[in-house]
Design an enzyme around this catalytic site. Sequence first.
Site, PDB file in Angstrom:
ATOM      1  N   GLY B   5      29.102  39.058  25.913  1.00 18.82           N
ATOM      2  CA  GLY B   5      29.888  38.989  26.875  1.00 18.82           C
ATOM      3  C   GLY B   5      30.998  40.004  27.370  1.00 18.82           C
ATOM      4  O   GLY B   5      31.241  40.053  28.051  1.00 18.82           O
ATOM      5  N   GLY B   7      32.576  38.451  29.942  1.00 23.00           N
ATOM      6  CA  GLY B   7      33.499  37.148  30.398  1.00 23.00           C
ATOM      7  C   GLY B   7      35.502  38.355  30.665  1.00 23.00           C
ATOM      8  O   GLY B   7      35.207  39.325  30.623  1.00 23.00           O
ATOM      9  N   PHE B   8      36.136  37.819  30.180  1.00 20.35           N
ATOM     10  CA  PHE B   8      37.518  38.275  30.894  1.00 20.35           C
ATOM     11  C   PHE B   8      37.933  39.018  29.437  1.00 20.35           C
ATOM     12  O   PHE B   8      38.152  40.490  29.313  1.00 20.35           O
ATOM     13  CB  PHE B   8      38.411  36.623  30.552  1.00 20.35           C
ATOM     14  CG  PHE B   8      38.630  36.550  31.804  1.00 20.35           C
ATOM     15  CD1 PHE B   8      38.618  36.639  33.435  1.00 20.35           C
ATOM     16  CD2 PHE B   8      38.733  34.761  32.074  1.00 20.35           C
ATOM     17  CE1 PHE B   8      39.147  36.667  34.832  1.00 20.35           C
ATOM     18  CE2 PHE B   8      38.853  34.193  33.360  1.00 20.35           C
ATOM     19  CZ  PHE B   8      39.029  34.768  34.161  1.00 20.35           C
ATOM     20  N   GLY B   9      37.216  38.348  28.361  1.00 23.66           N
ATOM     21  CA  GLY B   9      37.297  39.811  27.228  1.00 23.66           C
ATOM     22  C   GLY B   9      36.730  40.530  26.915  1.00 23.66           C
ATOM     23  O   GLY B   9      36.898  41.714  26.673  1.00 23.66           O
ATOM     24  N   VAL B  73      22.031  36.698  22.611  1.00 24.26           N
ATOM     25  CA  VAL B  73      21.793  37.518  21.607  1.00 24.26           C
ATOM     26  C   VAL B  73      21.171  36.933  20.941  1.00 24.26           C
ATOM     27  O   VAL B  73      20.938  35.275  20.620  1.00 24.26           O
ATOM     28  CB  VAL B  73      23.841  37.727  20.586  1.00 24.26           C
ATOM     29  CG1 VAL B  73      23.446  37.334  19.022  1.00 24.26           C
ATOM     30  CG2 VAL B  73      24.285  38.357  21.317  1.00 24.26           C
ATOM     31  N   GLU B 164      41.753  19.601  37.889  1.00 27.82           N
ATOM     32  CA  GLU B 164      41.976  20.170  39.088  1.00 27.82           C
ATOM     33  C   GLU B 164      40.666  19.495  39.757  1.00 27.82           C
ATOM     34  O   GLU B 164      40.434  19.653  41.048  1.00 27.82           O
ATOM     35  CB  GLU B 164      41.574  21.037  38.798  1.00 27.82           C
ATOM     36  CG  GLU B 164      42.422  21.702  37.871  1.00 27.82           C
ATOM     37  CD  GLU B 164      42.897  23.958  38.202  1.00 27.82           C
ATOM     38  OE1 GLU B 164      41.827  24.114  37.357  1.00 27.82           O
ATOM     39  OE2 GLU B 164      43.861  24.326  38.910  1.00 27.82           O
ATOM     40  N   ASP B 294      38.111  33.230  23.889  1.00 29.14           N
ATOM     41  CA  ASP B 294      37.839  31.683  23.689  1.00 29.14           C
ATOM     42  C   ASP B 294      36.695  31.522  21.534  1.00 29.14           C
ATOM     43  O   ASP B 294      37.549  30.097  20.858  1.00 29.14           O
ATOM     44  CB  ASP B 294      37.255  30.821  24.306  1.00 29.14           C
ATOM     45  CG  ASP B 294      38.080  30.714  25.643  1.00 29.14           C
ATOM     46  OD1 ASP B 294      39.069  30.992  25.500  1.00 29.14           O
ATOM     47  OD2 ASP B 294      36.895  30.102  26.369  1.00 29.14           O
TER      48      ASP B 294
END
Lengths: 426, 426
Positions: B5, B7-9, B73, B164, B294
């Site tokens: 992943g 993403g941010f992590g 994966v 938003e 998440d």
Amino acid sequence: VVVIGAGFGGIATVRALRDAPLEVTLVDQNNYHLFQPLLYQVGTALLDPSEIAYPVRAIVRRLRNCDFLLGRVISIDLDQHTLHTTAGDLPYDRLVVAAGAVTDSFGKPGVLTHAFGLKNLGDAITLRNHLLTTVEHAAATKDPTERRRLLTVAVAGGGATGVECAGAVCELVGLVLRRDFPHLDLSAFSVLLIEAGSSVLTQFAPSLQRHAIRALERKGIKLRFGAKVDDVTEQGVVLQGGEHIPAATVIWAVGVRGSDAGGLLAPQRARLGRIPVDAGMRIPDHPEVFVIGDLAAATVDGKPLPMLGAVAQQQGAHVAATITAEAGAGSPPPPFRYHDRGTMATIGRNAAVAQIGPIRAWGFPGWVIWLAVHLVLLISFRNRVVVLINWARDYLFYDRPVRLITAPTPHAGDNGSPHGDPAHPD
Amino acid sequence: VVVIGAGFGGIATVRALRDAPLEVTLVDQNNYHLFQPLLYQVGTALLDPSEIAYPVRAIVRRLRNCDFLLGRVISIDLDQHTLHTTAGDLPYDRLVVAAGAVTDSFGKPGVLTHAFGLKNLGDAITLRNHLLTTVEHAAATKDPTERRRLLTVAVAGGGATGVECAGAVCELVGLVLRRDFPHLDLSAFSVLLIEAGSSVLTQFAPSLQRHAIRALERKGIKLRFGAKVDDVTEQGVVLQGGEHIPAATVIWAVGVRGSDAGGLLAPQRARLGRIPVDAGMRIPDHPEVFVIGDLAAATVDGKPLPMLGAVAQQQGAHVAATITAEAGAGSPPPPFRYHDRGTMATIGRNAAVAQIGPIRAWGFPGWVIWLAVHLVLLISFRNRVVVLINWARDYLFYDRPVRLITAPTPHAGDNGSPHGDPAHPD
């Protein structure tokens, strides 16, 4: 007045009609005007789609007498003076058909399925996704033969599109992706330009053709003259004579033909699927129907006009003046003459050929002229600034900021249609 | 070390591992890192995809010990310490799973087919194409009932994404498209926010919730509290109790659940499909496998951590420190603590709510804070500048430069796959 096509010809027509006492409707299957000359830069991840496309409504809303209809033309009823589109019927008093050209596969089914055209924005996004994906695959594979195939790009056609594409692919891989893939053996990378004739850019003067060939060779592009593509397969390209060249990417820049909208007008088409028109761009028997741009087989002094945006723009202005005069608001224009403002093609960083009247430029000066002209030509101020930023970055840092592999998520609704007509998928 | 992943992590993890004596491989099915908090601005044609996405390889190439693999994966062999991906097998000593979350349709088939999620870049392009197309249809139709349906946008879910999104859609149509469609009756346009609870943005302080509700109402957004969506059809949304609201666009912002990659790790998932982890983000029985972001059901002081990029980033840094220490290159980190840097949500131009420690801001000051924070957070310098230009233009001229309806041309090759995995369509 109904105008079909929001390309260079259609936009020039509606703009020139802005002060005429007429109601104008512009019809296109896309909601944007595309700056086609830079399409290959989207295909090679140098520019973003929004940098060469501009919403039609943002152009049309400045014209008091013009509206826009997003839809595809189904048929043209020449007797009833009515256009049938996927978004409804449009009666017309005058019809201007500026539907442009599409990639011609010359009836080779392999070209349709396995080669990449470069004629609309969808084509360019598809090519970009494919190029970036094949390099990822090449980095992941352990088979050197497969890696070589994945890193071989064959460009069929030595015209402006083919030459510009070959140069841009070469730079994407050689200058940008080389840094992204430090472990990838780029000696397996090659770009091949396949041309049936004996030179490239034959619309230019012979001296510029030689400069272009030298510039291509300096970039490491392999030139195959006198070679004709017989078919394209999943594995690569098959030349006439049987030679098979393994290549994961085959870009088809061999030729274009008039858009299918032309078939609705005239069963008898001229060479390249173009519609025969008279000196006033009218079709036979229907003086209220004009055809301009790539779709029109217009001749001046017996010579066919080239398929260039400048031709379409000048024809659009001429036809608009004719229509305005017929509406009683102005005098008829003088007979159409094409003013050749020059031709140019770029072969990547620092190299281009330009032929403007008696001027011949090549190499770095040619490239500077090319850059300046294209910046001025780009339609909107915003586009110009962002494009300049991207080019400057590319030039200074050898970096392409937009190398993303993107595709819409499929949806049951009317959006995301991949057929170039988002309004009405078929 | 294998990290799943980008993403941010995942990015925080590989960055924090940059000086560790380890070989790191980052795996993702897309070749870009996505700045998710601004995804709704792509969905509403304010930003271009390339402005919130950044090539993973441009991040990874600055890290000496990290490589990238584009692939999805397939399975995780916990006993053999091997990851099976569509691009080959990867053995690992340590595995960090940061696969994120996906839209949760709560088992309603109509949501999958007819509603629009907003969790990845494909979703956002799809929503953008759909919104722009429905307005074109509304301009072309002569049926007022159909026009009203086409111009009704229902947003399900009163969390940050829903609020938003509702605000941005409202502005796209009310401020921008109003000028593009001068003949269109925009009194038929409405945005509806459907929320099962009795307020919006419940993670904020009650006073900020009230400010947000007032800001939404001032924009003309209709709020339906205590209303639950039963199903979504082609025609609109059906509420529990049977009420049917005709709406051509239904945006599904009700909830997310842990990505399916989680199912490969643990058959028993916690609430929202998250994977139970211990205080060190490890899964039971496999201390060499970490789950963050998440996808991880991490708790601090018995309370579950929110699904925020900041949580994922801090967990990534913590796990990286743990792995570095286990490799003998540093001391183990202190127990993980989440530092809440604040939360904010924007409700369109000039209005946002922000809660940073003891600070509560709303209205224009809240919006300025929101703007400043997001500009700083955006990952690359280039993105920051272009995003700023676009926002400035939007703010000054009420104009959205990127309202293009685009889709790739379909192709037999491996590109243009709409499944979020361009490398290997299934």
